[in-house]
Each structure stands twice: as C-alpha cells, then as structure tokens.
Design an enzyme around this catalytic site. Structure first.
Site: not given
Ligand SMILES: *Cc1c(COP(=O)(O)O)cnc(C)c1O
Length: 397
Positions: A41, A273
């Site tokens: 999955k 940042y």
C-alpha cells in the site's frame, strides 16, 4: 552504487531490489508455516508499488496486499498474478472491477457485504471476500457484537453463489510493544471470533492477523498467513524491538541528493527562513536541493542528519519547500557531490530511523512520505544490472 548512471539527478531514492527480496526470504523464514502477503500500500511505503510487488512475487510472496481497491486494481492491470487483497473500502467503491479482477475484498460490515453481493449478482460471478474482525484495534473491522449478523449474511450470500468467504482476519494495535496486554487479548478475541464463524459453517482458506512485529516476534500470531509491510522494506517496526540487523533485514531505500552549491560564509550569517541558525564563525555552507515538497520533514529543521564527504552534518536552520542548508564547518566538497540523507547505515550514512528520531515520528512515515518529485531508481534488479528507467515513475506522479 551506480553513481555513473544517477549522478546528474538532483535527488533520487535508490531502491535495492536485492535487499527487498532478501528481506522477503528472511521474513518467510520467521514464519515458515504461513503464506506470505507483501503489503505494498501507499506506493509500497514510498518504494514504488509495481517494482516492489514484482520483486516480492519473485521472492515467493503468494499474496500482495493494499489498502485501497484502486491500488489493488492497478496491480492487476499491470499484470501482477495471483492473490491480491485490499481492505479500505467506502460505499460506492469499485466492487464490480474488484470482482472482475479477482481481488480478495475485505468486508467489515453489512453495507460492504451488500454492495459486493450486488456487484457479483450483476456480473453473474462470485466475489472473494474476507471478513474483518475488530479484535481490539478499535479502527476498521466488525466488533464482536455485530459479528454474528455479518457471518450470517455472508453465509447466506455464499449459499446464493454471490460470494466465497476466503478469509477471516484482523489487525493488531500494539504488536510492536513487547508484552503489551492487548496482544494476548486480541489473540483470544480473534480465536473466539474465528471459532464462532467456523462453527457457523465458514471455511476460510486463510486466517491472519500478523503484521511485521507479529511476523518477527510473535509466532503464535502467524496462523495461515502473515502480512508484513515495514519489515519487508528493511526497517524495524520499532527501535524497541530491535534493529533491522537483529532480524536479518536490510533497509531498501537510500535517499541521496547532489549538492547544489558550496560557499564560504562569514560568522554571524543567518541561515534559511527565520534565521534559526546563525553561523558561529567563518565556515562553509552546503545547499541540499530537497525540501518538504520532497517529503523531508520540516520538523527536522535544525536536527536532520546527512552524510556529506564522509562526515555527518546536521540541517542548519529550517527545511524549506525545496531545499535545506548544512554547515560544512570549513570543508569544501564540490557542488554536485553526493549528500546521503539516509540508507542502510553501513557506509556511515544516517538511517530512516535516525530521521524519525530527529523529527519526532516513525521510520514508516519517513520513507512513505518521500514525494513523487524524487525519482525512484531501481538497483540490484533481477537482471543484475541497474535499472535506470526510473521505472514506473508515472504511477507516483
Ligand atoms: C499496513 C498494514 C499491514 C502492514 O503493517 P506493518 O506494520 O508495516 O507490517 C498489515 N495489515 C494491514 C491491515 C495494514 O493496514
């Protein structure tokens, strides 16, 4: 490995198919009496669903398992033979396609049984269904109070030729916590719910509950089939349980990037940042061109480890969308040199587990979240030659 063919890439996730196959064999040896379902999955936990499914089949997996029917249908459409099971359905799901593709479809409640029966009736075919018991996970599955009714309706649908109940199954809540009392409680509940269904006349081909930790550490959970996911990718289900090596497993994914820039920087320079990192003195900075858009956790800002030029470095300041910076401490690797974020760990590189610890999550999430912008490059494939087609990239985009 195979730098020659992969070096120009900004970033790449190398998927070692030989390691994957060895892991399948190793897991099979832990559960010699049980059939094996390779859980693929979520794009095989980020490793690429089709190449992984094919390699797992080559290594002897009789079954392949997915969460969604769409994943299962994609496997069948790509020619994966044999048994394919999927378990996460919602009303209106592709039951007809599932019947036509011969999927084993999990049923947790009456609505699902009715929808799959209707699809089978319209097609004039028999659907394979597996009844899922909630034995104490408290998530999907049918609780004991509702079980008799589900079993009764399933037997009626089977008598009408609409379904065959191929399996009875469940899933653990805490199998990765050694000695957790819920493990024994769930096993008791599972035995009782299976016993009830069999007493009423269900004759399942497979009864199963074991995930990776069950497969590796709890033989009494193996029943007829085991369903390992994370262990197949060479990652321990929990650091508490042991290391991959303890279980004879090897990590399959190695995440690398090419340095985009190396530059001299003065002391006192705010980096990335927010300026959460300020260079403590004159130094060199390296720019690693992957960020949270590629699945690098922003929570690893200031903590994520990376191997560059033989040394472990740490993410300096914030992880941005597309890039992060490391302080190279005066070293001068060249732009284009390799940065290894994680891998098996035996060449000094960090592991996915290290990234999980650095970002407050589990290694499952670290590999699964690697984004579609990062090509998967398959190495050590069946031919023995590197597969540089960035195989099956399309399905991850
Ligand atoms: C994901 C999943 C597995 C595999 O779990 P791991 O902990 O990765 O081994 C097995 N069964 C079900 C139902 C799952 O959803």
């Amino acid at each position: 490995m195979n730098e020659n063919v992969t070096a120009p890439l900004r970033a790449r996730a190398e998927i070692d198919l030989a390691a994957l196959k060895a892991n399948v064999r190793s897991l099979r040896a832990h559960a010699p009496g049980a059939a094996f379902m390779a859980v693929v999955k979520a794009d095989a936990y980020g490793h690429g669903m089709l190449p992984v499914a094919r390699a797992a089949k080559e290594a002897g997996a009789e079954w392949v398992g997915t969460a969604t029917p769409e994943e299962a249908l994609a496997l069948r459409a790509a020619g994966i033979p044999g048994r394919i099971m999927c378990w996460l359905w919602v009303p209106g799901g592709p039951w007809r396609e599932g019947v036509e593709a011969d999927l084993d479809m999990s049923v947790s409640g009456l609505w699902a049984l009715r929808e799959v029966s209707a699809a089978a009736r319209e097609l004039g075919r028999t659907a394979r269904v597996q009844l899922k018991a909630d034995t104490g996970l408290g998530r999907g599955g049918c609780l004991r109070a509702d079980w008799p009714e589900l079993v009764r309706e399933a037997l009626a649908a089977q008598a009408a030729g609409l379904v065959t109940v191929t399996g009875l199954w469940s899933h653990f809540a805490c199998a990765d916590e050694p000695g957790h009392p819920s493990i024994a409680a769930q096993l008791t509940e599972f035995r009782e719910m299976v016993g009830y269904a069999e007493g009423e006349g269900v004759t399942p081909e497979v009864r199963h509950i074991a995930n990776s930790p069950g497969t590796l550490t709890l033989p009494e959970t193996h029943f007829d089939l085991v369903r390992p996911g994370i262990a197949m990718y060479g990652i321990s289900p929990s650091p508490e349980l042991g290391t991959p090596e303890d279980f004879g497993l090897r990590p399959v994914m190695t995440l690398k990037a090419s340095l985009a820039l190396v530059k001299h920087a003065p002391g006192g320079l705010g980096v990335s940042y927010g300026h959460h990192y300020v260079t403590p003195g004159p130094t060199t900075l390296g720019l690693v061109p992957v960020g949270y858009a590629d699945g690098i956790p922003r929570h690893a800002s200031g903590t994520g480890p990376v191997l560059i030029g033989g040394k472990r470095r740490t993410v300096a300041g914030r992880v941005a969308m597309d890039q992060f910076v490391v302080d190279l401490g005066g070293d001068e690797p060249a732009a284009g040199d390799e940065a290894v974020l994680f891998g098996p760990g035996d060449a000094g590189e960090p592991t996915a587990e290290d990234w999980a610890a650095a970002s407050g999550t589990i290694a499952y999430e670290i590999v699964t979240r690697i984004g579609s912008r990062v090509p998967r490059v398959y190495v050590n494939g069946t031919s023995g030659a590197p597969d540089v087609r960035q195989a099956d990239r399309a399905h991850t985009v």
